[in-house]
Design a protein around this motif. Structure first.
Motif, mmCIF file in Angstrom:
data_model
loop_
_atom_site.group_PDB
_atom_site.id
_atom_site.type_symbol
_atom_site.label_atom_id
_atom_site.label_comp_id
_atom_site.label_asym_id
_atom_site.label_seq_id
_atom_site.Cartn_x
_atom_site.Cartn_y
_atom_site.Cartn_z
ATOM 1 N N MET A 197 39.529 40.601 102.853
ATOM 2 C CA MET A 197 38.293 39.968 102.933
ATOM 3 C C MET A 197 38.233 38.347 102.874
ATOM 4 O O MET A 197 38.902 38.021 101.948
ATOM 5 C CB MET A 197 37.504 40.667 101.691
ATOM 6 N N THR A 198 37.370 37.897 103.643
ATOM 7 C CA THR A 198 37.243 36.435 103.729
ATOM 8 C C THR A 198 36.762 36.066 102.550
ATOM 9 O O THR A 198 35.544 36.289 101.802
ATOM 10 C CB THR A 198 36.376 35.958 104.831
ATOM 11 N N ARG A 199 37.341 35.160 101.571
ATOM 12 C CA ARG A 199 36.642 34.507 100.395
ATOM 13 C C ARG A 199 35.500 33.309 100.722
ATOM 14 O O ARG A 199 35.770 32.800 101.717
ATOM 15 C CB ARG A 199 37.838 33.768 99.681
ATOM 16 N N ILE A 200 34.666 33.292 99.935
ATOM 17 C CA ILE A 200 33.621 32.352 100.038
ATOM 18 C C ILE A 200 33.525 31.233 99.173
ATOM 19 O O ILE A 200 34.167 31.091 98.383
ATOM 20 C CB ILE A 200 32.137 32.905 99.997
ATOM 21 N N ARG A 201 33.000 30.109 99.583
ATOM 22 C CA ARG A 201 33.139 28.845 98.964
ATOM 23 C C ARG A 201 31.854 28.700 97.903
ATOM 24 O O ARG A 201 31.041 29.498 98.175
ATOM 25 C CB ARG A 201 33.031 27.554 99.798
ATOM 26 N N ALA A 202 31.926 27.992 96.939
ATOM 27 C CA ALA A 202 30.730 27.818 96.233
ATOM 28 C C ALA A 202 30.675 26.577 95.444
ATOM 29 O O ALA A 202 31.412 25.642 95.436
ATOM 30 C CB ALA A 202 30.943 28.945 94.930
ATOM 31 N N THR A 203 29.094 26.266 94.985
ATOM 32 C CA THR A 203 28.761 25.038 94.528
ATOM 33 C C THR A 203 28.024 25.688 93.037
ATOM 34 O O THR A 203 27.671 26.747 93.111
ATOM 35 C CB THR A 203 27.945 24.040 95.346
ATOM 36 N N VAL A 204 27.894 24.734 92.096
ATOM 37 C CA VAL A 204 27.147 25.010 90.852
ATOM 38 C C VAL A 204 25.842 24.070 90.823
ATOM 39 O O VAL A 204 25.876 22.929 90.968
ATOM 40 C CB VAL A 204 27.943 24.648 89.652
ATOM 41 N N ASN A 205 24.754 24.766 90.616
ATOM 42 C CA ASN A 205 23.546 24.016 90.645
ATOM 43 C C ASN A 205 22.780 24.332 89.379
ATOM 44 O O ASN A 205 22.994 25.192 88.747
ATOM 45 C CB ASN A 205 22.599 24.226 92.063
ATOM 46 N N CYS A 206 21.869 23.430 88.996
ATOM 47 C CA CYS A 206 21.220 23.701 87.631
ATOM 48 C C CYS A 206 19.753 23.013 87.842
ATOM 49 O O CYS A 206 19.646 21.711 88.509
ATOM 50 C CB CYS A 206 21.931 22.843 86.448
ATOM 51 N N ASP A 207 18.625 23.575 87.424
ATOM 52 C CA ASP A 207 17.378 22.962 87.272
ATOM 53 C C ASP A 207 17.045 22.092 86.100
ATOM 54 O O ASP A 207 17.529 22.283 84.910
ATOM 55 C CB ASP A 207 16.289 24.398 86.926
ATOM 56 N N MET A 208 16.965 20.444 86.430
ATOM 57 C CA MET A 208 17.134 19.671 85.683
ATOM 58 C C MET A 208 15.717 18.722 85.264
ATOM 59 O O MET A 208 14.959 18.930 86.010
ATOM 60 C CB MET A 208 18.049 18.600 85.937
ATOM 61 N N GLY A 209 15.774 17.924 84.199
ATOM 62 C CA GLY A 209 14.680 16.992 84.029
ATOM 63 C C GLY A 209 13.353 17.820 83.567
ATOM 64 O O GLY A 209 12.380 17.446 84.223
ATOM 65 N N GLU A 210 13.619 19.011 82.994
ATOM 66 C CA GLU A 210 12.488 19.926 82.656
ATOM 67 C C GLU A 210 11.695 19.631 81.491
ATOM 68 O O GLU A 210 11.114 20.334 80.868
ATOM 69 C CB GLU A 210 12.719 21.382 82.896
ATOM 70 N N GLY A 211 11.703 18.505 80.834
ATOM 71 C CA GLY A 211 11.043 18.193 79.585
ATOM 72 C C GLY A 211 9.643 17.517 79.916
ATOM 73 O O GLY A 211 9.192 17.517 81.082
ATOM 74 N N TYR A 212 9.260 16.721 78.934
ATOM 75 C CA TYR A 212 7.910 16.137 79.447
ATOM 76 C C TYR A 212 7.545 15.238 78.014
ATOM 77 O O TYR A 212 7.731 15.553 77.234
ATOM 78 C CB TYR A 212 6.811 17.130 79.415
ATOM 79 N N SER A 213 7.475 13.830 78.386
ATOM 80 C CA SER A 213 7.115 12.844 77.545
ATOM 81 C C SER A 213 8.323 12.899 76.264
ATOM 82 O O SER A 213 9.574 12.781 76.876
ATOM 83 C CB SER A 213 5.789 13.395 76.586
ATOM 84 N N LEU A 214 8.014 13.083 75.102
ATOM 85 C CA LEU A 214 9.074 13.062 74.119
ATOM 86 C C LEU A 214 9.829 14.380 73.989
ATOM 87 O O LEU A 214 10.907 14.358 73.320
ATOM 88 C CB LEU A 214 8.605 12.601 72.889
ATOM 89 N N TYR A 215 9.297 15.340 74.507
ATOM 90 C CA TYR A 215 9.996 16.646 74.377
ATOM 91 C C TYR A 215 11.017 17.077 75.695
ATOM 92 O O TYR A 215 11.063 16.611 76.781
ATOM 93 C CB TYR A 215 8.955 17.678 74.667
ATOM 94 N N LYS A 216 12.142 17.633 75.142
ATOM 95 C CA LYS A 216 13.411 17.587 75.925
ATOM 96 C C LYS A 216 13.449 19.255 76.301
ATOM 97 O O LYS A 216 13.287 20.160 75.172
ATOM 98 C CB LYS A 216 14.547 17.251 75.541
ATOM 99 N N MET A 217 14.184 19.670 77.347
ATOM 100 C CA MET A 217 14.465 20.931 77.713
ATOM 101 C C MET A 217 15.891 20.976 78.188
ATOM 102 O O MET A 217 16.037 20.627 79.321
ATOM 103 C CB MET A 217 13.623 21.704 78.769
ATOM 104 N N GLY A 218 16.775 21.468 77.519
ATOM 105 C CA GLY A 218 18.105 21.608 77.940
ATOM 106 C C GLY A 218 18.905 20.369 77.823
ATOM 107 O O GLY A 218 18.255 19.338 77.395
#
Length: 252
Positions: free
Chosen positions: A1-22
């Motif tokens: 079976m042929t192996r697949i390549r991969a990358t890693v992604n992330c949803d970022m910048g999801e805070g607001y004003s003084l509030y942070k998310m992650g």
């Protein structure tokens, strides 16, 4: 079976004003692609600017992460929207992020819808064509679910497609992504097993077993959400597995 390549992604910048998310600073060290919120489910002009600067400092490619206009629901509640309205909604958001990329000497890498509209565009051909059409307008690939309207619309419109898979969310027995408003904790061991199943066997782990990855997928981007509890540890686990897999693919 042929192996697949991969990358890693992330949803970022999801805070607001003084509030942070992650913990964006820690997460940015473990990923290849950042999907940056564009203001409609989270973020604002200051956070977009800082997130783009952070991505540049870590050599991370930046994609736009447009949403339905729903800050209160974090973009994870569906709403009725016509295709032309959705296209305008996305162009507005992607245009805002693109301005910050130009300011920092970067270019837009891709577009990936956020939350509820991700699922809506995966199911509805007209909405998918509207969303993918925005990627064509900006001349970038579209990131979405393989084997759904995302991939079909990309092929129809001649837009490069980035197949995505989620390490910290569940899939139904039919292979459909289960999108939740609030993400539950996922043990690193569970993430490790899911990623290994995907990379070594090209199989998607579901709540009922496993299903084969859609035909034709040779590379996949694995998403780790910044608001999932333990996100940094999850991303580090995925990055280590991806790095080892890609090295084996190169050597093979």
């Amino acid at each position: 079976m042929t192996r697949i390549r991969a990358t890693v992604n992330c949803d970022m910048g999801e805070g607001y004003s003084l509030y942070k998310m992650g913990d964006d600073e820690a997460l940015m060290k473990t990923i290849h692609l950042a999907n940056v919120a564009c203001g409609f489910h989270a973020s604002d002009f200051a956070i977009m600017n800082e997130t783009v600067k952070l991505a540049k400092a870590h050599n991370v490619l930046v994609g736009a992460h447009p949403s339905l206009p729903d800050r209160q629901g974090f973009g994870r509640r569906e709403m009725a929207m016509e295709p032309d309205e959705l296209a305008s909604c996305f162009i507005y958001q992607v245009g805002a992020l693109t301005g910050f990329l130009v300011a920092h000497g970067l270019t837009l890498n891709h577009i990936k819808p956020h939350g509820a509209v991700y699922g809506m565009t995966a199911r509805d051909p007209a909405l998918a064509r509207a969303a993918v059409g925005v990627a064509r307008t900006f001349g970038v690939p579209f990131m979405g679910l393989a084997g759904t309207c995302h991939q079909a619309a990309a092929q129809e419109l001649g837009v490069p497609f980035i197949a995505e898979w989620f390490a910290d969310l569940e899939y139904s027995p039919e292979g459909k992504l289960i999108i939740t408003k609030k993400h539950d904790p996922v043990p690193p061991s569970t993430v490790r097993d899911r990623v290994t199943q995907l990379l070594e066997h090209q199989q998607i782990t579901t709540t009922a077993g496993v299903l084969p990855l859609p035909a034709g997928v040779r590379e996949v981007s694995i998403c780790c959400h910044s608001d999932t509890p333990g996100a940094v540890e999850i991303a580090e686990t995925v990055k280590a597995l991806v790095d080892r897999n890609n090295e084996e693919v190169r050597e093979g």
